[in-house]
Design an enzyme around this catalytic site. Structure first.
Site, PDB file in Angstrom:
ATOM      1  N   GLU A 193      31.121 -88.019  57.072  1.00 28.34           N
ATOM      2  CA  GLU A 193      30.480 -88.685  58.211  1.00 28.34           C
ATOM      3  C   GLU A 193      28.980 -88.858  57.940  1.00 28.34           C
ATOM      4  OE1 GLU A 193      31.764 -87.077  62.025  1.00 28.34           O
ATOM      5  OE2 GLU A 193      33.794 -87.796  61.660  1.00 28.34           O
ATOM      6  N   GLU A 315      40.507 -87.491  58.625  1.00 23.82           N
ATOM      7  CA  GLU A 315      40.469 -86.771  59.912  1.00 23.82           C
ATOM      8  C   GLU A 315      41.176 -87.619  60.951  1.00 23.82           C
ATOM      9  OE1 GLU A 315      36.731 -85.126  61.304  1.00 23.82           O
ATOM     10  OE2 GLU A 315      36.116 -84.649  59.249  1.00 23.82           O
TER      11      GLU A 315
END
Ligand code: AHR
Length: 512
Positions: A193, A315
């Site tokens: 991220e 994820e």
């Protein structure tokens, strides 16, 4: 307040008008893809009690353990046939300094886990503990490297420490710390991220940084790294566009994150208390992942028509409010039949895109978000999601059989279509066909007709996960409320399979 807008739409079906039912047509002639087993990957972050208390209690614990790993959890996880395990984060990865987790445990420096509740991390679980766990589970490690607050040198040395067989400085250090033979590490994430907790970068900047870091992560001896760039979240198509444009040549995989989050006004909603509107809205949001996948894949196809770069959904899963009276920031949530449906529907969908989608990692393995297992000191309970992963493992590395479904649909409160039936089929190496089916309708059973023309089999067996209510879940006091049982609701009739699928149920059939 939102209004309840559940309306039944008329199905396009020609035979289904008079009954609650569905038709499924298998298309073995269109089979071209293997369902990569890595779609069934897991994720373990230093977050709450995922590692400490969940997987690892240390060798001196009075909780039965093998070299510090909980025996009950190990035994349960082995039954899932986990293909890969991602670690140490998540957001934690970009604050993690691997050298703090090697050598004698009593010397490991402590740190603050800033992302997850400010808990003090004692670094007792480090590289050796993780890679040895992967050996015990017979799964491939997926290391998530620190780009946000680390250095190129630090990541390059970590790769050398783990994978160099020779007489290199980091291999010597590993040997001093008790491990002679290098581990095999294929999957390497270069940041996580990076648009957010991994460094708040712009895609142009990260693409260059990715290239720089990736350059120095070397292949030692016969270890071959599969380098994964930190990808977009949800609907951020620009991130994928810029990464593919500027760095595709340097990467083997690009990640993507998508959580089934439905809450509003600051609350994500309770894991176990929800009404039918919220339930269907969750299913609608879950199914939206298909549109998101298609759009990211379209961009990847533009830059990489050969499909060399893999998409890694590293994820995914549900995200609810933390359970009352648990530590804030530890993301400990219960897990109901609604979560089981999210798992089942998502996996059924993933199977359709495995020409590009080569890995997925549900978040997370124990005690965090949509977990497989919940623990409380010595107690352990398997979640409905665990049972879905266990039932669905038959699809791993099997040949995907495309199928069409005609069924009833409703419209959720966000105007998304929600079909009542979801299914996926595959043929394994021994020629057995497996069909996974879900009836998301909480009130009505589905009479399903599945055309088996051209398929040879003598025997049908099945298992089913069903609940009295979609809010049903397992607790430490009632650990077996939701668990699979034998399913006998499928029979053959003139080249067809007639399946009577109870309300709120998920089944797996084996045609042998
Ligand atoms: O899985 C929990 C967190 O969700 C991860 O640490 C992060 O990558 C994502 O935002």
């Amino acid at each position: 307040m939102r209004k309840l807008i559940l309306c039944l739409t008329v199905c396009i079906s020609f035979t289904l008008q008079a009954q609650k039912g569905a038709q499924i047509q298998l298309h073995p002639e269109k089979s071209t893809q293997i369902i990569d087993r890595h779609i069934y990957g897991q994720f373990a972050e230093h977050l709450g009690s995922c590692i400490y208390g969940g997987l690892w209690v240390g060798p001196d614990s009075d909780i039965p353990n093998t070299d510090g790993y909980r025996n009950d959890v190990l035994e349960a996880l082995k039954k899932l046939q986990i293909p890969n395990l991602r670690w140490p984060g998540g957001c934690f990865a970009d604050e993690y300094h691997w050298m703090d987790g090697i050598g004698p445990r009593e010397n490991h420096p402590k740190m603050v886990n800033n992302n997850w509740g400010g808990t003090i991390e004692d670094n007792s679980f480090g590289t050796h503990e993780f890679l040895n766990l992967c050996e015990l589970l017979e799964c491939e490690p997926y290391i998530s490297g620190n780009v946000g607050s680390g250095t190129v040198e630090e990541l390059a040395k970590w790769v050398e420490y783990m994978t160099s067989e020779g007489d290199s400085p980091m291999a010597r250090l590993r040997r001093e710390n008790g491990r002679d033979k290098a581990w095999k590490v294929k999957y390497l994430g270069v940041g996580n991220e990076s648009w957010g907790c991994g460094g708040s970068m712009r895609p142009e900047y990260y693409a260059d940084l990715y290239r720089r870091y990736a350059t120095y992560c070397r292949n030692y001896d016969d270890n071959r790294l599969f380098k994964i760039a930190s990808g977009a979240s949800d609907y951020d198509y620009n991130w994928t566009e810029i990464l593919m444009k500027n760095a595709a040549y340097h990467m083997d995989g690009l990640s993507l994150h998508y959580y089934t989050v439905t809450g509003w006004e600051g609350s994500k909603g309770a894991a176990t208390i929800f009404n039918k509107e919220e339930y269907y809205n969750t299913i609608g949001k879950c199914l939206e992942i298909e549109d998101v996948l298609i759009k990211h894949i379209e961009i990847m196809d533009k830059y990489d028509p050969q499909k060399r770069v893999a998409l890694m959904m590293d994820e995914w899963g549900t995200w609810w409010d933390e359970e009352p009276e648990t530590t804030p920031g530890h993301l400990y949530q219960q897990n109901t039949m609604r979560d089981a449906f999210v798992a089942a529907l998502t996996l059924n969908l993933f199977h359709k895109y495995t020409d590009r989608l080569k890995m997925a990692n549900i978040a997370q393995i124990v005690n965090v978000l949509q977990s497989m297992i919940l623990t409380n000191n010595k107690q352990m309970v398997l979640t409905p999601t665990y049972h879905v992963f266990e039932m669905y493992k038959v699809h791993q590395d099997a040949i995907h059989i495309p199928l069409d479904i005609l069924c009833e649909k409703i419209i959720d409160s966000n105007k998304r279509e929600v079909p009542m039936v979801s299914a996926s089929a595959s043929r394994n190496k021994e020629g057995k066909i497996h069909i996974t089916l879900a009836n998301v309708d909480p009130d009505n059973k589905q009479e399903i007709t599945l055309d088996t023309t051209g398929q040879k089999f003598n025997k049908i067996t099945g298992r089913i996960l069903r609940a009295g209510s979609i809010t049903d879940h397992n607790t430490f006091d009632r650990p077996d409320l939701v668990k699979p049982v034998s399913f006998t609701g499928a029979k053959t009739a003139e080249g067809q399979l007639l399946i009577s699928l109870p309300a709120a149920s998920i089944a797996v059939l084996e045609l042998n």
